[in-house]
Design a protein around this motif. Structure first.
Motif, mmCIF file in Angstrom:
data_model
loop_
_atom_site.group_PDB
_atom_site.id
_atom_site.type_symbol
_atom_site.label_atom_id
_atom_site.label_comp_id
_atom_site.label_asym_id
_atom_site.label_seq_id
_atom_site.Cartn_x
_atom_site.Cartn_y
_atom_site.Cartn_z
ATOM 1 N N LEU A 276 0.826 -1.201 0.000
ATOM 2 C CA LEU A 276 0.000 0.000 0.000
ATOM 3 C C LEU A 276 0.865 1.257 0.000
ATOM 4 C CD1 LEU A 276 -2.737 -1.194 2.495
ATOM 5 C CD2 LEU A 276 -3.162 -0.457 0.136
ATOM 6 N N ASN A 277 1.886 1.277 0.836
ATOM 7 C CA ASN A 277 2.785 2.433 0.864
ATOM 8 C C ASN A 277 3.471 2.643 -0.474
ATOM 9 O OD1 ASN A 277 2.845 3.800 3.499
ATOM 10 N ND2 ASN A 277 3.426 1.812 4.313
ATOM 11 N N HIS A 278 3.958 1.561 -1.057
ATOM 12 C CA HIS A 278 4.648 1.655 -2.344
ATOM 13 C C HIS A 278 3.715 2.204 -3.421
ATOM 14 C CE1 HIS A 278 7.449 0.618 -5.547
ATOM 15 N NE2 HIS A 278 6.460 -0.014 -6.174
ATOM 16 N N THR A 282 4.252 5.955 -5.154
ATOM 17 C CA THR A 282 4.651 5.993 -6.563
ATOM 18 C C THR A 282 3.515 6.373 -7.503
ATOM 19 O OG1 THR A 282 4.148 3.629 -6.843
ATOM 20 C CG2 THR A 282 6.400 4.218 -6.162
ATOM 21 N N GLY A 283 2.253 6.213 -7.048
ATOM 22 C CA GLY A 283 1.122 6.451 -7.942
ATOM 23 C C GLY A 283 0.989 5.399 -9.024
ATOM 24 N N ARG A 298 -5.714 2.796 -8.433
ATOM 25 C CA ARG A 298 -4.577 3.457 -7.796
ATOM 26 C C ARG A 298 -4.874 3.687 -6.320
ATOM 27 N NH1 ARG A 298 -1.177 5.239 -11.990
ATOM 28 N NH2 ARG A 298 -2.274 5.487 -13.986
ATOM 29 N N VAL A 299 -3.795 3.651 -5.547
ATOM 30 C CA VAL A 299 -3.870 3.891 -4.112
ATOM 31 C C VAL A 299 -3.484 5.336 -3.833
ATOM 32 C CG1 VAL A 299 -2.953 3.233 -1.844
ATOM 33 C CG2 VAL A 299 -3.293 1.491 -3.609
ATOM 34 N N GLN A 309 -8.997 4.096 -5.802
ATOM 35 C CA GLN A 309 -9.816 4.582 -6.903
ATOM 36 C C GLN A 309 -9.690 3.602 -8.058
ATOM 37 O OE1 GLN A 309 -11.856 7.459 -7.073
ATOM 38 N NE2 GLN A 309 -12.556 6.410 -8.917
ATOM 39 N N PHE A 310 -10.822 2.990 -8.436
ATOM 40 C CA PHE A 310 -10.781 2.085 -9.584
ATOM 41 C C PHE A 310 -10.415 2.846 -10.850
ATOM 42 C CE2 PHE A 310 -13.418 -0.769 -6.936
ATOM 43 C CZ PHE A 310 -12.800 -1.977 -7.206
ATOM 44 N N ALA A 311 -9.645 2.195 -11.688
ATOM 45 C CA ALA A 311 -9.291 2.779 -12.991
ATOM 46 C C ALA A 311 -10.486 2.615 -13.924
ATOM 47 C CB ALA A 311 -8.065 2.093 -13.563
#
Length: 311
Positions: A276-278, A282-283, A298-299, A309-311
């Motif tokens: 999760l942090n990574h 990084t986005g 994306r987290v 957020q779903f792509a």
């Protein structure tokens, strides 16, 4: 009518989800042994109907494969559950008869076209289409592919299959703490060993190095003994195939909740936090193994919480 799958572009590659099996009505108290009914419904309201049935609180998930097409290669990441497999201990996966290969063909890929099959780990719902049944034998489904997976993960399954006690030494070497679960029996025999015996396997160390051109296997053990997230890089753009560090978006809010399938609980929590942090830092575009809806997203962060957020 089934909608056309979303196509994601990462550098010069296109990535498409090949669905196998939707999982409807998953009870969160079953999936998460640490589920807290006092906060669960509130968390569920943060997600759409494609992830949670708001009337019942049941979760919606998916089992699927990711197809990655580059200008010169056809790659699969994990291979779902497979047809005709004896899975009495998991009735929802027992003797499936799904048109998975037809869906792959609809994406203009025949089994003979696949060059690489990469694995986040070797659990039942990630290796099943490695093989298909011909007569009474399990035959590699992708005869021209190289199947790339963790050497430790393979050796652990082989040791459990042999039943000679050597699995204890592999667990000790891994140093992941207490073990609460072992992989489902029978999977090695019908879905992993046949590709090894056919000479199609490449067993690797899971580390930060680029194991295959464009792909790095990042250590995230805990769900399985040598689980990896797989990072793909093309023309400066990146994607991350998460595997089973998370099973459902509710774990974005509660990363302390392990699934009942996580074999080494404390290591699984640590790997989930890292992933999760990574992803937040990084986005990076994340491709999940069991989220419903698009299964990609994306987290982000909202204060000290993660968001999805779903792509």
């Amino acid at each position: 009518m089934q909608s056309e799958p979303a196509v994601y572009r990462v550098g010069d590659a296109v990535i498409v989800k090949i669905p196998e099996l939707p999982l409807e009505g998953v009870d969160p108290t079953y999936l998460y042994p640490d589920f807290d009914p006092a906060v669960g419904p509130e968390i569920a309201r943060e997600f759409g109907a494609g992830s949670v049935d708001q009337q019942t609180g049941m979760l919606r998930q998916s089992i699927h494969t990711w197809l990655v097409r580059t200008p010169d290669r056809v790659i699969l990441v994990d291979t779902a559950t497979g047809n005709d497999k004896e899975r009495l201990a998991m009735p929802v996966l027992h003797r499936l008869n799904e048109p998975f290969l037809e869906r792959l063909k609809a994406a203009q890929v025949d089994p003979e076209d696949v060059d690489l099959v990469l694995f986040t780990h070797l659990h039942v719902d990630h290796v099943g289409w490695n093989t298909h049944k011909v007569g009474d034998q399990w035959i590699p489904t992708f005869p021209n592919a190289r199947y790339v997976f963790s050497a430790r993960g393979h050796d652990y399954l082989a040791a459990l299959s042999a039943g000679d006690g050597s699995d204890a030494a592999i667990r000790a070497e891994a140093g992941l703490g207490d073990m609460v679960k072992t992989p489902l029996a029978g999977v090695y025999e019908d879905s992993v060993r046949p590709v090894v015996e056919a000479g199609l396997a490449r067993q690797i160390m899971v580390d930060e190095l680029e194991a295959v051109e464009g792909f790095s296997f990042l250590p995230t053990p805990g769900h399985s003994i040598d689980h990896a997230c797989i990072r793909f890089t093309s023309q400066g753009e990146q994607a991350l195939f998460w595997g089973d560090v998370l099973h459902h978006p509710t774990q974005i809010v509660r990363p302390d909740w392990n699934s009942l399938y996580c074999e080494f609980p404390e290591a699984a929590r640590a790997s989930r936090r890292w992933a999760l942090n990574h992803a937040a830092e990084t986005g990076i575009l994340v491709f999940t193994s069991h989220f419903g809806e698009s299964s990609a997203g994306r987290v982000g962060r909202d204060g000290d919480r993660f968001t999805w957020q779903f792509a």
